[in-house]
Scaffold this motif. Structure first.
Motif, PDB file in Angstrom:
ATOM      1  N   THR A 244      40.630 -76.401  50.027  1.00 33.44           N
ATOM      2  CA  THR A 244      42.083 -76.410  49.995  1.00 33.44           C
ATOM      3  C   THR A 244      42.596 -77.607  50.790  1.00 33.44           C
ATOM      4  OG1 THR A 244      44.089 -75.096  50.461  1.00 33.44           O
ATOM      5  CG2 THR A 244      42.281 -74.940  52.037  1.00 33.44           C
TER       6      THR A 244
ATOM      7  N   PHE B 272      39.255 -82.404  48.987  1.00 38.44           N
ATOM      8  CA  PHE B 272      39.752 -81.253  49.742  1.00 38.44           C
ATOM      9  C   PHE B 272      39.634 -81.539  51.237  1.00 38.44           C
ATOM     10  CE2 PHE B 272      38.639 -79.147  45.706  1.00 38.44           C
ATOM     11  CZ  PHE B 272      39.852 -78.541  45.444  1.00 38.44           C
TER      12      PHE B 272
ATOM     13  N   GLU C  66      43.768 -75.075  44.840  1.00 34.71           N
ATOM     14  CA  GLU C  66      42.665 -74.581  45.661  1.00 34.71           C
ATOM     15  C   GLU C  66      41.530 -74.152  44.748  1.00 34.71           C
ATOM     16  OE1 GLU C  66      44.459 -71.379  47.831  1.00 34.71           O
ATOM     17  OE2 GLU C  66      45.451 -72.723  49.236  1.00 34.71           O
TER      18      GLU C  66
END
Length: 351
Positions: A232, A210, A152
């Protein structure tokens, strides 16, 4: 906000199967470790969160803290602060406690990826903090992070760093935005330039790999803007970051705005939110759905992934909309229906 998020992040991952080979917290701009008033900087907040959690790092399931800082004086001060916290920076002593702590001098662009390579962090849980003081980072760094399982990133950026200099062909923005067109900001109306840069930077994180991107906008009393962008591939990560945002300690003169709210209302950071912006977003979302209806669970997921609000705030917003007859609720089907169909269904319950 970092403290709240890390207090959730470390225990979850240090106890999970993903964390069996260790968990890494890394910074590309770590600073000196504390502020002039003695309050802790983000590296120390992270270290305390890891050591204080239910299942702290231990040998075989270590916690890695990789801290990059360009200024040598700040690196030296950071090392002093870390020794104050840990008693030592001796690698063997820390390894016996399940810790790897590596403060290094270097610039983010040239030295961050080699540092992460050196510690073999890829495809293991990784949280990368890139608090750039507004300038954002090279696209390549985001791509490497997004392509690593369970990784992340949190990036800060000031939109004015880009829209003010978009006509300069030498500007570093091309490295930051990668394949995403950003120089078109020059053609945008003045009051829309910041939002344009933000929306393009959301695309940057998506292009990097992401799946979920959460952003919110900090604005002070002088209307200086700073975007915090979180990337994330975990819905659980989005949920925990939302919780962290809403638990942030109030700070005088600072608020946030949801960039998806067309009215751009600035909200104070507080545990109990004003739900007016969420109500508007839910109505807009319903209007664009087939049949202008959705289940409460579907609306909760929309709230999670497409607004800055938390899923748990959805029900109260829906109840308010029902009370003012902007939506109706069908209890048996547990569906929320948009305003244009109210005449046919009626408001028949509040779950």
């Amino acid at each position: 906000m970092y403290r709240s998020y890390l207090n959730a992040w470390f225990p979850i991952l240090l106890q999970s199967a993903y964390g069996a080979k260790g968990v890494t917290y890394a910074e590309g701009f770590s600073g000196p470790g504390e502020y002039k008033d003695g309050s802790p900087g983000s590296p120390i907040i992270a270290l305390r969160s890891a050591l204080g959690c239910i299942a702290p790092p231990r040998p075989g399931r270590e916690g890695r803290f990789l801290l990059l800082e360009e200024d040598q004086a700040r690196v030296d001060h950071l090392s002093t602060v870390l020794i104050r916290e840990l008693g030592t920076l001796d690698r063997a002593e820390l390894a016996a406690r399940g810790l790897v702590v590596d403060p290094q001098k270097g610039n983010c662009r040239d030295h961050l990826l080699p540092l992460l390579d050196k510690h073999r962090v890829w495809n293991k849980p990784l949280l990368l903090i890139l608090d750039t003081w507004g300038s954002a980072v090279d696209f390549e760094i985001l791509v490497r992070t997004a392509n690593s399982r369970a990784a992340e990133v949190i990036v800060t950026m000031q939109p004015s760093q880009f829209w003010r200099f978009a006509s300069d062909p030498r500007h570093y923005g091309d490295r930051v935005f990668g394949p995403v067109v950003w120089r078109d900001v020059q053609a945008q109306p003045k009051d829309e330039k910041a939002q344009y840069i933000k929306s393009q930077y959301r695309r940057v994180l998506n292009e990097a790999g992401f799946q979920y991107v959460l952003d919110f906008e900090l604005a002070d009393e002088r209307k200086n803007l700073l975007y915090l962008v979180y990337g994330t591939n975990s819905e659980k990560g989005v949920e925990k970051m939302k919780d962290a945002i809403w638990r942030a300690d109030p700070y005088q003169g600072i608020g946030y705005r949801d960039p998806r709210d067309p009215n751009q209302e600035t909200l104070p950071i507080q545990p109990t939110p004003q739900l007016g912006p969420l109500r508007r977003l839910l109505l807009e979302h319903l209007a664009n759905l087939p049949g202008q209806s959705a289940t409460l669970d579907e609306l909760r997921r929309f709230t999670l992934l497409d607004t800055i609000f938390r899923p748990g705030q959805t029900l109260n917003a829906v109840r308010m909309l029902a009370a003012e007859r902007s939506v109706s609720i069908e209890p048996e089907a547990r569906r929320v229906v948009g305003s244009s169909r109210i005449a046919h269904t009626g408001a028949v319950g509040l779950f």
